[in-house]
Design an enzyme around this catalytic site. Structure first.
Site, PDB file in Angstrom:
ATOM      1  CE1 TYR A  32       3.850  -0.048   1.183  1.00 49.85           C
ATOM      2  CE2 TYR A  32       2.600  -0.922   3.027  1.00 49.85           C
ATOM      3  CZ  TYR A  32       3.721  -0.552   2.421  1.00 49.85           C
ATOM      4  OH  TYR A  32       4.948  -0.898   3.197  1.00 49.85           O
ATOM      5  NE  ARG A  51       4.658  -7.582  -1.932  1.00 52.22           N
ATOM      6  CZ  ARG A  51       5.972  -6.950  -1.573  1.00 52.22           C
ATOM      7  NH1 ARG A  51       6.799  -7.577  -0.980  1.00 52.22           N
ATOM      8  NH2 ARG A  51       6.163  -5.841  -1.893  1.00 52.22           N
ATOM      9  NE  ARG A 100     -14.683   5.509  13.125  1.00 47.63           N
ATOM     10  CZ  ARG A 100     -14.337   4.589  14.171  1.00 47.63           C
ATOM     11  NH1 ARG A 100     -15.196   3.633  14.490  1.00 47.63           N
ATOM     12  NH2 ARG A 100     -13.038   4.246  14.773  1.00 47.63           N
ATOM     13  CE  LYS A 147       4.541  -3.238  -0.046  1.00 45.89           C
ATOM     14  NZ  LYS A 147       5.613  -3.295   1.034  1.00 45.89           N
ATOM     15  CD  GLU A 179       9.126  -8.040   7.703  1.00 42.16           C
ATOM     16  OE1 GLU A 179       9.518  -8.527   6.636  1.00 42.16           O
ATOM     17  OE2 GLU A 179       8.186  -8.149   8.225  1.00 42.16           O
TER      18      GLU A 179
END
Length: 283
Positions: A32, A51, A100, A147, A179
């Site tokens: 995301y 990114r 799956r 991310k 962070e």
């Protein structure tokens, strides 16, 4: 009524339908990005898209559109919603997989989903009062440079921080701050601005990168090294950066004041510089 984007279509958010077999839902198999919008334009768009591409490459998801096409879709979504100030959330998953299986079959069509959120950046009380952080052990996976939509550890940290009366969580690993749960961590010492260097242990923050460049241009030294909680508590200032907050002073850590417990001059100045940068370069 908010308009969202799903795989080439603009439609009311309440009408969006994503398969329950989507691997983003079943495996957190997705990436995301969150981009800020000021004056109806995207802030630091090129950095966020770069990114996004890197993160997708790292986990082997092919972008369903070119970066230019994604940016055009973001702009169209902002226009559809008449968004002046806020956020565009973008998520790409590997797609729906009826098997799956942990190993996805070839040929899955990635899912591209976007929506907007109204949010004020410029005139917010926290810019004048500062915010508090609470520290806790870093329980996340080892590839924090990606991310990922797998944000359970961050959500748990945010909830624990709220219970402690703080607005953000700072993660600690091997004695050093890594962070924030959704931000990049900085302190201000006699050396200058100190922040952790990029590695697989932290996300390369787009806002933080732009801000450190602005700091260096204005003659403020930037030192990229790990720092401890004790250093943060003894620092002159502390602050955090993210697309959803820009730059905010941290005035308390685990209930203890940083400096004199008010927003400091360095973070305040950097916030001003970043807002000017955001307005000048937004697309």
């Amino acid at each position: 009524m908010s308009v969202a984007y799903l795989n080439g279509q603009y439609l009311p958010l309440e009408d969006v339908r994503i398969s329950p077999l989507d691997r983003g839902f079943l495996f957190a198999d997705g990436i995301y990005e969150v981009a800020a919008v000021i004056d109806g334009r995207l802030v630091d768009s090129a950095s966020h898209l770069a990114r996004l591409e890197r993160s997708c490459t790292e986990i082997g998801i092919a972008l369903p559109l070119t970066l230019d096409e994604i940016e055009a879709a973001q702009k169209a979504l902002v226009a559809h919603n008449g968004l002046g100030e806020g956020l565009v959330y973008l998520q790409i998953t590997r797609g729906a997989d009826v098997t799956r299986d942990f190993i996805p079959p070839a040929g899955l069509q990635p899912t591209l989903f976007m929506f907007v959120q109204d949010k004020s950046f410029l005139d917010v009380p926290a810019a004048k009062t500062g915010v508090a952080v609470a520290t806790m052990a870093d329980l996340r996976w080892a590839r924090r440079d990606i991310k990922s939509v797998g944000l359970l550890a961050q959500a748990m940290a945010k909830m624990a921080a709220k219970e402690a009366g703080a607005q953000e969580a700072w993660m600690i690993e091997d004695g050093f701050i890594t962070e924030g749960a959704s931000s990049t961590a900085f302190i201000v010492t006699d050396e200058g601005i100190v922040t952790r260097p990029y590695s697989q242990s932290v996300l390369a923050g787009c806002t933080g990168a732009a801000l450190t460049a602005l700091a260096e241009e204005s003659g403020i030294a930037v030192i990229r090294r790990p720092f401890t909680l004790a250093e943060a508590l003894a620092a002159k200032e502390a602050f955090m950066t993210s697309a959803s907050t820009f730059c905010l002073s941290i005035v308390r850590i685990d209930g203890q004041p940083v400096g004199d417990g008010t927003p400091g001059p360095v973070a305040t100045r950097l916030r001003e510089l970043y807002i000017d940068f955001a307005r000048r370069t937004a697309v």
